[in-house]
Enzyme design. Sequence first.
Site, mmCIF file in Angstrom:
data_model
loop_
_atom_site.group_PDB
_atom_site.id
_atom_site.type_symbol
_atom_site.label_atom_id
_atom_site.label_comp_id
_atom_site.label_asym_id
_atom_site.label_seq_id
_atom_site.Cartn_x
_atom_site.Cartn_y
_atom_site.Cartn_z
ATOM 1 N N HIS A 82 0.839 -0.553 -0.023
ATOM 2 C CA HIS A 82 0.128 0.409 0.158
ATOM 3 C C HIS A 82 1.209 1.036 0.461
ATOM 4 O O HIS A 82 1.925 1.493 0.292
ATOM 5 C CB HIS A 82 -0.359 0.076 1.515
ATOM 6 C CG HIS A 82 -1.779 1.612 1.412
ATOM 7 N ND1 HIS A 82 -2.519 0.599 0.886
ATOM 8 C CD2 HIS A 82 -1.487 2.377 2.205
ATOM 9 C CE1 HIS A 82 -3.479 2.234 0.564
ATOM 10 N NE2 HIS A 82 -2.696 3.471 1.627
ATOM 11 N N ASP A 161 -15.157 2.910 6.960
ATOM 12 C CA ASP A 161 -14.112 3.546 7.036
ATOM 13 C C ASP A 161 -14.543 4.418 5.604
ATOM 14 O O ASP A 161 -13.953 5.366 6.053
ATOM 15 C CB ASP A 161 -13.054 2.869 6.310
ATOM 16 C CG ASP A 161 -11.544 3.880 6.155
ATOM 17 O OD1 ASP A 161 -11.104 4.723 6.963
ATOM 18 O OD2 ASP A 161 -11.421 4.180 4.551
ATOM 19 N N ARG A 168 -14.681 12.402 8.094
ATOM 20 C CA ARG A 168 -13.815 13.226 8.452
ATOM 21 C C ARG A 168 -13.279 14.551 6.750
ATOM 22 O O ARG A 168 -13.150 15.467 7.519
ATOM 23 C CB ARG A 168 -12.013 12.155 7.770
ATOM 24 C CG ARG A 168 -12.262 11.499 9.792
ATOM 25 C CD ARG A 168 -11.071 10.476 9.550
ATOM 26 N NE ARG A 168 -10.089 10.814 9.024
ATOM 27 C CZ ARG A 168 -9.293 10.025 8.505
ATOM 28 N NH1 ARG A 168 -9.516 8.786 8.461
ATOM 29 N NH2 ARG A 168 -7.871 10.671 8.259
ATOM 30 N N SER A 183 -7.681 4.502 9.205
ATOM 31 C CA SER A 183 -8.929 4.142 7.816
ATOM 32 C C SER A 183 -7.694 2.734 7.268
ATOM 33 O O SER A 183 -7.852 1.980 6.320
ATOM 34 C CB SER A 183 -8.369 5.821 7.126
ATOM 35 O OG SER A 183 -8.976 5.612 6.219
ATOM 36 N N LYS A 187 -8.464 -1.281 5.681
ATOM 37 C CA LYS A 187 -9.242 -1.373 4.860
ATOM 38 C C LYS A 187 -8.012 -2.833 4.337
ATOM 39 O O LYS A 187 -8.255 -3.749 4.102
ATOM 40 C CB LYS A 187 -8.891 -0.495 3.518
ATOM 41 C CG LYS A 187 -9.854 0.051 3.779
ATOM 42 C CD LYS A 187 -9.709 1.413 2.948
ATOM 43 C CE LYS A 187 -9.110 2.414 3.709
ATOM 44 N NZ LYS A 187 -8.868 4.083 2.934
HETATM 45 N N1 URA Z 1 -6.372 7.216 2.885
HETATM 46 C C1 URA Z 1 -6.706 6.573 3.217
HETATM 47 O O1 URA Z 1 -7.541 5.687 2.748
HETATM 48 N N2 URA Z 1 -7.376 7.459 4.864
HETATM 49 C C2 URA Z 1 -6.335 8.297 4.949
HETATM 50 O O2 URA Z 1 -7.309 8.730 6.181
HETATM 51 C C3 URA Z 1 -5.777 9.228 3.776
HETATM 52 C C4 URA Z 1 -5.950 8.375 3.175
#
Ligand code: URA
Length: 426
Positions: A82, A161, A168, A183, A187
């Site tokens: 990621h 999320d 957010r 967050s 995932k």
């Molecule tokens: N990418 C995400 O998936 N979440 C965040 O909070 C910031 C970047």
Amino acid sequence: MNILDIINKTKRSEPLSTKEIKWLVKSYTDGEIPDYQMSSWLMAVRINGLTDDETVALTLAMRDSGDILDLSCIDGITADKHSTGGVGDKTTLVIGPAAAACGVHVPKMSGRGLGHTGGTIDKLESIPGFSTDLPFSRFAEIVNETGFAVISQSGNLCPADKKMYALRSATGTVDSLPLICASVMSKKLATNAACLLLDVKYGSGAFMKTSEDAKKLADLMERVGIAAGKKVKAEISDMNSPLGKAIGNALEVKEAIEILQGKITEGYLYELCIRLTADILMLAGKGSDEECLAMARDSISSGKALNVLRRTIELQGGDPAVCDDTSLLPQPQSHYTIRASSDIKINSIDCEELGMVSLILGAGRISKEDSVDPTAGIIMECKVGDKIASGAPIMRLYSTVCSDFADAAVRAQDALNYTACRIATY
Ligand code: URA
């Protein structure tokens, strides 16, 4: 339990219990806590932070809010990578095939680009015929055959999320280390690969503007991932210049293929791809740092990684011939070259702004429903520190949907900070 007590505790920096965090996430996801109260809690977190234990509990509660992928149908050791978002970041297209060529299985679930950063799915879909909309069983079959496949994020992964991130974005609470960590990691933990490599970026094109903040986020993500039972490594990398020369979907695929073809064998992008591939190999127990770096380089120079990509493209419905002839990728109808009007030295580049320029050209989307122009984007002919002679190209802009480059060219030039310099001529 009630939401007011929870808000007050975080407001006073009193740690919440795991039970309270689970209740908070579940109640918000189920619609029992309204947005205004959740916003208040998120702002308390933004201001006071969370302890490591709270961050782990929040991440796991968010992961458990939806499905967790069952990767048991994929043979061998699985790895995921990621990146926290960058401009011109095509590393997945190199690292996935390279790690797969070394025996690690990389089932990649990816997103589409939104705003100034591009998504891997959009890049791959610029290959004629390539489909990322596959049933999970077919995706697993392809990973088992080639070692690497990519599908778009679908189903019910981390609904908490989705809701919290939207809130957010609307309440100024994105830039919080524990919230970003929870967050991203929720995932990644829901996608459930055994090994997880995180590329945390800093600089003008990244969420984290300084290497110190990126290091803090990287360390926190590593701690959370390890607490969740995964093998995790987080690298930090520089996003003060676009990664490589290409920004935009087909342009980035071409650059990634050129690395796999052995045409690009040096520079920051190439070295980062090697470093990150070696990290995945180490996480997967393939050898020492030195051995894994050598394996990563060999997977490319031997052509094995390109073979993986060629076969993956074929099995996902795309034209594998692009791996041998990149002119088969979609070509732009119009282009415009920005040239230096005097001898200049590039002092800094606003990468986020260049991401926005590429979006204006058609390479990105402002809202999820927008379509993208696969041909659109920018080729950088400069990087920070370069001296450019008067009349030489600085950037080349490409598009099919946009034929008037005036606005994009002004913004692209304004994204560069440069000063006059003397260039010796002999
Ligand atoms: N990418 C995400 O998936 N979440 C965040 O909070 C910031 C970047």
